[in-house]
Scaffold this active site. Structure first.
Site, PDB file in Angstrom:
ATOM      1  N   GLU A  20       0.867  -1.176   0.000  1.00 42.45           N
ATOM      2  CA  GLU A  20       0.000   0.000   0.000  1.00 42.45           C
ATOM      3  C   GLU A  20       0.904   1.227   0.000  1.00 42.45           C
ATOM      4  O   GLU A  20       1.459   1.602   1.031  1.00 42.45           O
ATOM      5  CB  GLU A  20      -0.921  -0.015   1.225  1.00 42.45           C
ATOM      6  CG  GLU A  20      -1.911  -1.164   1.248  1.00 42.45           C
ATOM      7  CD  GLU A  20      -2.925  -1.100   0.115  1.00 42.45           C
ATOM      8  OE1 GLU A  20      -3.080  -0.015  -0.482  1.00 42.45           O
ATOM      9  OE2 GLU A  20      -3.549  -2.124  -0.181  1.00 42.45           O
ATOM     10  N   CYS A  49      -2.052   9.625   2.402  1.00 45.33           N
ATOM     11  CA  CYS A  49      -1.625   9.055   1.118  1.00 45.33           C
ATOM     12  C   CYS A  49      -2.651   9.229   0.017  1.00 45.33           C
ATOM     13  O   CYS A  49      -2.313   9.149  -1.165  1.00 45.33           O
ATOM     14  CB  CYS A  49      -1.278   7.572   1.286  1.00 45.33           C
ATOM     15  SG  CYS A  49      -2.648   6.562   1.893  1.00 45.33           S
TER      16      CYS A  49
END
Length: 495
Positions: free
Chosen positions: A237, A271
């Site tokens: 991720e 993010c």
């Protein structure tokens, strides 16, 4: 290293003994995780305030509540997720004995044969969800509760033993996770490992059955290379530069409210935050005062004194962001204070695509605006770069939003809002290309940490039915087998 090896040996032995497999054990671990969140909610909020200056609102909404929601969903759904998943069988169902059914053979000449078929009521084809074994979860610092515990929910629900590596950068949160969390879980099946890059490197020298890593693409490549040595499956991720296209057919204040909240939430250290805006010069002129209005309403005339704006995680990250402030021209904000690691909510204009602020993920409260002449130019700009973790499009025209969706690729997409798509446990969260691989949240987390084992159980009797698959091979046997394998036939099993 010796202590680590003893820990890994202990966890592997627990898994081999089957301790984590029963649904009752998995549910007990999940309930323990839920109690940890409830018992230490206040301490976690205080730790997040110390690490990131997070407000109680942001801590509860984006960290504790999301983690608790994942625990609750897993507990409600665990037995359903664990059930064997029946699948369709690919061949023709016949009657008892040698009755069979008649089917034409497409492309083959000659009379259609009557197949000698076996009744298949006793055959069973299904997918069994099995735990991988000993898994490693490496978490980041920007959402140190959420991004540590949400993957953990999936790993525990799937029946794995877990080594958890929280980030050493968010020290206060790391301390609580290391000292308190193991008390709520079975320590024969769970361990927390601490340390920085050196300890992380030592950890990656060991073989795990699955690795789940959240962090930067640079470190992700290191983790992937280490996993490759043991052929360990992996989820990455990662981050990236998330584009935000704003069409002329928009209300600028609505767009500004939503973009500003998501850009400056957690001080931009997210993010999936919009990393830059693409819009026409005309929309930029309308958007700038709207963004100024939104920032003032959210954080007041002096954002530095606002209890709702966080701080940069470390001096190293602060220095990097100060360098990015020199790109383009500051239109809003730009103030900073190194002693507090404070950077004001900032908007940059006249930014060039080659400048550093457009070459790396910002991960701070800085929003560049770039102008484009058309939707096509915006889409070309996006597609010339690495695939982002998230992509956003704002327009009153659903056709424009759907065009951006259809002509680009990203880990996730949201039209007319920020990263709300990642709050839905029914949607997978993950990247593509440079922004990562794999997915999680909700059942997707359970699936990520489960091996999908293909299973077929057949009757040991009626061997005579299998003569057509054994040598010596003949054209007649071939015709029968091709017919039996034809997808157009009814579902059952011949072979």
């Amino acid at each position: 290293m010796e202590a680590l090896e003893d820990t890994l040996r202990r966890l592997r032995e627990a898994f081999r003994e089957g301790r984590t497999r029963p649904a009752e054990f998995r549910a007990a671990q999940l309930r323990g995780l839920g109690r940890f969140l409830q018992d230490h909610k206040q301490r976690l909020q205080e730790a997040l305030a110390q690490d990131l200056h997070k407000s109680a609102f942001e801590s509860l909404v984006s960290e504790v509540a999301i983690s608790q929601g994942e625990v609750d969903l897993a507990l409600r759904s665990l037995r359903t997720w664990m059930k064997d998943e029946p699948v369709a069988r690919n061949l023709v169902r016949g009657q008892e004995g040698w009755g069979g059914c008649l089917r034409p053979l497409g492309g083959l000449h000659g009379p259609s044969p009557r197949l000698p078929l076996q009744a298949t009521q006793m055959d069973s084809a299904f997918i069994r969800k099995e735990p991988f074994g000993l898994v490693l979860i490496v978490a980041p610092w920007n959402y140190p509760v959420n991004l540590t515990l949400v993957p953990l929910v999936g790993a525990l629900a799937a029946g794995n033993c877990v080594v958890l590596k929280p980030s050493e950068i968010s020290r206060s949160t790391e301390k609580i996770l290391a000292e308190e969390l193991p008390r709520y879980l079975d320590q024969s099946c769970f361990a927390v490992v601490l340390g920085g890059p050196s300890e992380m490197g030592q950890l990656l020298e060991h073989r795990f059955d699955y690795i789940f890593f959240t962090g930067s693409p640079h470190v992700g490549k290191i983790v992937m290379a280490a996993a490759a040595k043991h052929l360990t499956p992996i989820t990455l991720e990662l981050g990236g530069k998330n584009p935000c296209y704003v069409d002329d057919n928009c209300d600028p204040q609505t767009v500004a409210n939503r973009v500003a909240w998501f850009r400056y939430f957690n001080t931009g250290q997210t993010c999936v935050a919009p990393d830059y805006v693409l819009c026409s010069p005309e929309m930029q002129e309308r958007l700038l005062p709207a963004l100024q209005s939104a920032i003032t309403r959210f954080y007041g005339d002096d954002p530095k004194s606002s209890p709702n704006l966080g701080r940069i995680i470390s001096h190293k990250h602060f220095q990097r962001l100060q360098g990015l402030l020199r790109c383009g021209r500051v239109a809003i904000g730009g103030q900073s204070d190194e002693s507090e690691r404070y950077i004001a909510p900032t908007v940059l204009v006249d930014v060039q695509a080659a400048e550093p602020v457009m070459q790396e993920e910002i991960f701070g409260p800085i929003l560049p605006l770039l102008t484009v002449r058309s939707l096509d130019e915006a889409i070309d700009f996006i597609n010339q770069r690495e695939k982002p973790l998230a992509l956003y499009a704002f327009s009153n025209s659903s056709q424009v939003v759907r065009q951006v969706l259809a002509r680009t690729s990203s880990g996730g997409f949201c039209g007319n809002d920020g990263f709300m798509h990642m709050t839905l446990a029914s949607l997978p969260f993950g990247g593509v290309g440079n922004s990562g691989m794999g997915r999680y949240h909700g059942k997707f987390s359970f699936d990520t940490f489960s091996h999908q084992r293909a299973c077929l159980l057949r009757s040991p009797g009626m061997e005579k039915i299998n003569h057509i698959r054994y040598p010596p091979y003949t054209p007649g046997k071939l015709r029968l087998l091709l017919l039996a394998m034809d997808e157009r036939c009814c579902s059952c099993t011949l072979l």
